[in-house]
Motif scaffolding. Sequence first.
Motif, mmCIF file in Angstrom:
data_model
loop_
_atom_site.group_PDB
_atom_site.id
_atom_site.type_symbol
_atom_site.label_atom_id
_atom_site.label_comp_id
_atom_site.label_asym_id
_atom_site.label_seq_id
_atom_site.Cartn_x
_atom_site.Cartn_y
_atom_site.Cartn_z
ATOM 1 N N ASP A 116 -6.309 8.374 -19.008
ATOM 2 C CA ASP A 116 -5.561 7.461 -18.137
ATOM 3 C C ASP A 116 -5.115 8.181 -16.869
ATOM 4 O O ASP A 116 -4.907 9.395 -16.878
ATOM 5 N N ASP A 118 -2.224 7.751 -15.394
ATOM 6 C CA ASP A 118 -0.768 7.682 -15.204
ATOM 7 C C ASP A 118 -0.023 8.825 -15.883
ATOM 8 O O ASP A 118 1.191 8.740 -16.085
ATOM 9 N N GLN A 120 0.105 9.802 -18.870
ATOM 10 C CA GLN A 120 0.654 9.621 -20.222
ATOM 11 C C GLN A 120 -0.119 10.442 -21.254
ATOM 12 O O GLN A 120 0.397 10.744 -22.321
ATOM 13 N N ARG A 232 5.538 6.872 -19.229
ATOM 14 C CA ARG A 232 5.057 6.753 -17.857
ATOM 15 C C ARG A 232 6.224 6.989 -16.913
ATOM 16 O O ARG A 232 7.303 6.414 -17.099
HETATM 17 MN MN MN Z 1 -0.220 3.940 -19.271
#
Ligand code: MN
Length: 386
Positions: A116, A118, A120, A232
Amino acid sequence: MASIADPRETREPAATGAADLSGQKGPELCVVVPTFNERDNVDLLVGRLDRTLRGIAWEVVFVDDDSPDGTAEHIRALGERDPRIRCIRRIGRRGLSSACIEGMLATSAPFVAVIDGDLQHDETLLPRMHNALKEDAADVVIASRYVETGSPEGLSSDRRKRLSVYGARLARRLIEADVADSVSGFFMLRRALVDEVAPRLSGIGTKILIDILASAMRPLRIVELPYRFRARSRGASKLDAFTGVEYLLLLAEKLTHRYVSYRMLLFFVVGLSGIFLNLAVLRLALFAGADFTLGESIATAIAMVSNFFLNNMLTYRDCRLVGWQAVRGLASFMLLCGLGALTNVAVARDVFDLTGRWLLAGIAGAAIGALLNYALTSIFTWGRRP
Ligand code: MN
Ligand code: GDD
């Protein structure tokens, strides 16, 4: 003897020169990152990849669905200075899984990871994932929240945590391998396996790993490495209420080996809702004193408009029509469904003439009409391949 050519002379210098002389090698590992409105996370992620992947020839392929926050432009600017940073910008398209597929197919690196954008996922796991594949200890290495010291703590709510656990359990029955975190969005595999399964991938929704595992026609060796899913810190999650439905549709499509396409299924469900709406509006119109033809015409038009927007929002959500495209789409949808209705009546009349059974005739007409509507609008309204 002049006809026997010296191979050194006939060889095209450009063709061999590039491969032989430069001594260049392509990347060993490609990290695919789907993004939608992640501009503020890009620099941090690239910096972390750079640190954690020292010693490995890597590249990163961002697949951005034309994020309004300018994620793609930002990545392009980085790419101007660093050839390891690439970006695929998709226009008029949405979808996490399909973005991952396009990214994985865009590389020549022998190893491919998906992560991902972001932050995470714990990127420091990448070298260990890479080692496991290089040592041929696995076909797929999954970063897992549900083995040993792994944890899903960063999921935003208890509801998300429950959904994640049940989602993984549900899929476990579908996939032949024993996988604890099949709904993970963080994993690595060989590019050869990507190429092998690519023609069978559904690409619907967000769970690309399940799609891959369920599309392999042979047992896969899977290794799961534990990690803690982080919270996040910038931007927001893109998943919404329909994500769960898409997940079930993906499982259904995988279970039926694509005999049923999820689009067709959704199109017919929307069609059913249209029939109910049509009847309800007709009832109202008659109640309000309209004559039958007028009432039925209004009811049919309203049902068609509703069907168009529902299909545009749900069935074709990954390639939704907007603005003028939507207006044009609505016009073509109504025209084509009109054609479907004429066919419906013609088929029903023929079947009725042949058998004298009204119910059978009605069902046959409706089924053929609906199939025709689906086929024609998928091609001409939403521009899908036949
Ligand atoms: Mn996420
Ligand atoms: N290109 C593209 N198109 N990227 C998308 C889209 C899309 O339609 N939707 C989301 N993304 C990107 C996000 O920008 C982010 O980088 C990544 O996909 C994950 O999306 P999030 O919106 O952050 O999803 P999440 O945190 O709720 O869930 C994620 O984590 C789960 C746990 O590992 C997803 O990746 C799940 O697949 C994953 O299982």
